[in-house]
Design an enzyme around this catalytic site. Structure first.
Site, PDB file in Angstrom:
ATOM      1  N   MET A  97      80.484   0.287  46.602  1.00 14.09           N
ATOM      2  CA  MET A  97      79.356   1.164  46.264  1.00 14.09           C
ATOM      3  C   MET A  97      78.075   0.397  45.957  1.00 14.09           C
ATOM      4  SD  MET A  97      80.484   4.195  46.573  1.00 14.09           S
ATOM      5  CE  MET A  97      79.086   5.030  45.845  1.00 14.09           C
ATOM      6  N   ARG A  98      78.144  -0.941  45.980  1.00 13.97           N
ATOM      7  CA  ARG A  98      76.940  -1.699  45.638  1.00 13.97           C
ATOM      8  C   ARG A  98      75.816  -1.422  46.630  1.00 13.97           C
ATOM      9  NH1 ARG A  98      79.046  -6.453  44.731  1.00 13.97           N
ATOM     10  NH2 ARG A  98      79.066  -6.252  42.466  1.00 13.97           N
ATOM     11  N   ALA A  99      76.158  -1.223  47.896  1.00 17.43           N
ATOM     12  CA  ALA A  99      75.126  -0.964  48.904  1.00 17.43           C
ATOM     13  C   ALA A  99      74.350   0.304  48.580  1.00 17.43           C
ATOM     14  CB  ALA A  99      75.769  -0.853  50.288  1.00 17.43           C
ATOM     15  N   ASP A 106      77.445 -10.398  49.173  1.00 14.66           N
ATOM     16  CA  ASP A 106      77.296  -9.003  48.759  1.00 14.66           C
ATOM     17  C   ASP A 106      76.565  -8.875  47.430  1.00 14.66           C
ATOM     18  OD1 ASP A 106      77.983  -6.102  49.013  1.00 14.66           O
ATOM     19  OD2 ASP A 106      79.137  -6.534  47.198  1.00 14.66           O
TER      20      ASP A 106
END
Length: 666
Positions: free
Chosen positions: A273-275, A192
């Site tokens: 929320m990284r995406a 991720d």
């Protein structure tokens, strides 16, 4: 040594686009390239450095400080009146076997303790500052090193702290990793952290394959002429990257585009929320790359295809993928204000042979799914069918996986860092000290002082002076942590395993053990035996998901060649001991103890089990016998094997907890 031109690489257009986007905007978070061997992954990464714009650095600074914005905490500073010079951006390669000191740099502890001066030798992170750090086979890199790389890439700084001495420097870099999924996966947390991920495969089109051969042979024959033929295209790419970088700060990300990105990420059920953040940054970089100041749906689509697939995995055995029809449906919910965005694909659906990254392609990745398992079968099969023949072969689906007990090798090993058995490792609990023959390792301060203290009078030290050290005073800490092991699964797939849904339980237990092996960073191998022979279905590997697929597809039926299965295990362990002598094996035999192939099948099996026991191999026997008429053959076999004995119902961790609680209550 001349590098193969970036624009001359045939195919790999998604990879080219991902590399360009993270070069335009390093905040995207780097690129992980997944693909089979021989797909030009390394060639394209090395070629990227030649099309990156040159950078200005402070003359004499080992940390490549920017003359216009020098790092005030630079260990080579302060840079009050910097002299500027221009040099190409660097591509720094990190070898898989690198040590932590080689990655982040090291402090000379002799200088720090003896003279009170901090002497810092920069590592690869410092060398890659404002350039590219490339890790080939990143999935084989030790987890703690991957953590260091990702933290540096995310924070833009690297800090070395040893025994109270701290040195920090800037480390803003583009992290690029390549890997072959057949050799093992990255942990989901590490996967991720890479901004973009690309899945590539060799082209299947004969014309493209012929062009690959043609260009490679032309390059090998006359590298200078070949590079010169692509010089104009390389210059064009270099200029376009520089223009895109300068345009990026002015790209506008409006509320409407943010809402679209949030809707897409939410619909694909990505974690965290990284995406969303990565997709927004990649979309802005894509717009800048195409010379636009406004983000369009085509930018969001291109970014989502690269930022989301690897973030949708729900367990380690899932393949990365993205439903592009759903993506288009989500993007079409609102009209695009830009009626003529640049096309994502050429009109004829084929990418140009030049490999130019202006064009994206969806061919050959992101839609792979595991082959479906055959439909359900009857729950009961007569054990007599096993003695007849193997004609009733069938594939039985596995039950649900679960969290298993911790099964570990006894004693203390010295293998690769992991999470299973006790071992002397580079990190962990301090259990002793040894004389330092080199500067690698963690200093044991107390032991060093104890070693130096008796010699201070002879060395003429006064009470107000610093401790006087000699090289032979230094002591390094001996630390104990956990190692990874080789889990060799030996699974009975004979006809008797079809009775009373045994095979369903066996596959569920084996898959659960594979999941546990993945989490503990083990290597795994798979041996199956049925009919008249045993088969090494999967040689020892780090690819846990490959083992899971082989196990899911495992048919059952026929006689039980137990002795042959044990002999195959003996030979597999012998060869693996030669290849990887430090990695301790754990043999996991899954059987009901029956043997029905060959003369004196039971006696031969027990003799081979005795032989295995004499080799000192740690083993675990999982008894899958069920029913009221249990013969206890597996328990007897475990005694010959010297194995830990559990039933298939006791593999789950909650079963162990329940048994302990029942014992306390009694």
């Amino acid at each position: 040594m001349r590098t193969f031109p970036f624009s001359a690489v045939v195919g790999s257009h998604d990879m080219a686009l991902a590399l360009i986007l993270t070069t335009v905007s390093p905040e995207v978070g780097g690129v992980l390239v997944r693909g089979e061997k021989g797909t030009a992954k390394t060639t394209m990464v090395r070629a990227l450095a030649d099309v990156m714009p040159s950078i200005s650095v402070v003359e004499g600074c080992r940390f490549s400080c920017d003359p216009l914005d020098p790092d005030p905490t630079c260990p080579a500073g302060p840079h009050d009146h910097p002299v500027s010079r221009t040099r190409p951006a660097r591509l720094v390669e990190l070898p898989v076997g690198a040590t932590e000191d080689r990655v982040i740099g090291s402090l000379d502890l002799r200088q720090a303790l003896g003279a009170g001066e901090v002497s810092y030798e920069p590592g690869l992170l410092a060398a890659a500052h404002r350039g590219i750090l490339y890790v080939d086979e990143v999935n084989l890199l030790h987890d703690h090193l991957v953590d260091l790389l990702l933290d540096a890439a995310a924070m833009g700084r690297s800090t070395v702290e040893r025994e109270g001495v701290s040195v920090a420097h800037a480390a803003r870099l583009i992290l690029i990793g390549t890997m072959n999924p057949e050799e093992g996966e990255l942990r989901p947390q590490l996967l991720d952290r890479f901004g973009l991920t690309v899945e590539i495969a060799a082209p299947r089109d004969p014309e493209q394959r012929a062009e690959v051969i043609r260009r490679r042979m032309a390059f090998d024959r006359d590298p200078a002429s070949f590079v010169a033929n692509y010089a104009a295209q390389e210059d064009e790419l270099r200029v376009k990257i520089a223009i895109a970088r300068s345009l990026l700060p002015s790209v506008r990300l409006g509320d409407r585009e943010l809402a679209t990105i949030a809707r897409v990420c939410g619909a694909f059920e990505v974690d965290g929320m990284r995406a969303d953040i990565v997709t927004a940054r990649a979309a802005a970089a894509h717009a800048a790359w195409h010379g636009r100041r406004d983000i369009t749906k085509s930018d969001i689509r291109a970014a989502a295809r690269l930022a989301l697939p690897h973030r949708r995995r729900r367990n380690p055995f899932d393949a990365p993928g993205l439903d592009e029809d759903l993506l288009d449906q989500l993007l079409d919910e609102e009209p695009d204000p830009d009626p003529t965005p640049p096309p994502d694909n050429p009109p004829n659906g084929r990418a140009p042979e030049s490999g130019h990254p202006d064009v994206e392609s969806t061919n050959g990745h992101n839609n792979s799914q595991a082959d479906p398992v055959e439909g359900p079968v009857s729950n009961a099969t007569s054990a007599q069918n096993e003695l007849a023949s193997g004609q009733n072969e069938r594939i039985i689906p596995a039950g649900h996986t679960y969290r298993t007990q911790l099964f570990a090798a006894p004693g203390v090993g010295v293998g690769a860092p992991g999470r299973r058995s006790r071992a002397v490792t580079s990190a962990g609990r301090t259990v002793g000290a040894i004389p330092a023959k080199h500067n690698n390792g963690r200093l044991h301060l107390t032991a060093t002082i104890h070693a130096a203290a008796p010699h201070q009078a002879v060395r003429g030290r006064r009470s107000a002076e610093r401790l006087k050290l000699a090289n032979h005073d230094l002591r390094l800490a001996v630390t104990e942590g956990r190692e990874s092991n080789l889990i060799l699964l030996v699974v009975d797939a004979s006809g008797s395993m079809s009775a009373r849904r045994r095979m369903e339980a066996v596959k569920a237990a084996a898959l659960s053990l594979l999941l546990d092996a993945y989490q503990r960073r083990d290597k795994v191998g798979l041996i199956t035996f049925r009919g008249a022979e045993a088969t090494l279905a999967l040689p020892p590997t780090s690819s846990i998901d490959t083992a899971a697929r082989r196990l899911e597809e495992l048919p059952s039926g026929g006689r039980t060649p137990l002795a042959e299965g044990l002999l195959c295990a003996v030979e597999t362990l012998r060869l693996e001991r030669i290849r990887d002598p430090r990695r301790r094996p754990l043999l996991v035999l899954v059987t009901d103890g029956r043997a029905s192939y060959g003369p004196d099948a039971v006696g031969r099996s027990r003799l081979i089990a005795d032989r295995l026991r004499q080799t000192g191999v740690a083993s675990l026997l999982i008894d899958c016998e069920s029913g009221r008429m249990a013969l206890g053959l597996a328990q007897t076999l475990s005694a010959h094997l010297g194995a830990q004995y559990v039933t298939v119902g006791e593999v789950a961790a909650d079963q162990l907890v329940a048994a302990v609680r029942q014992g306390r209550a009694a």
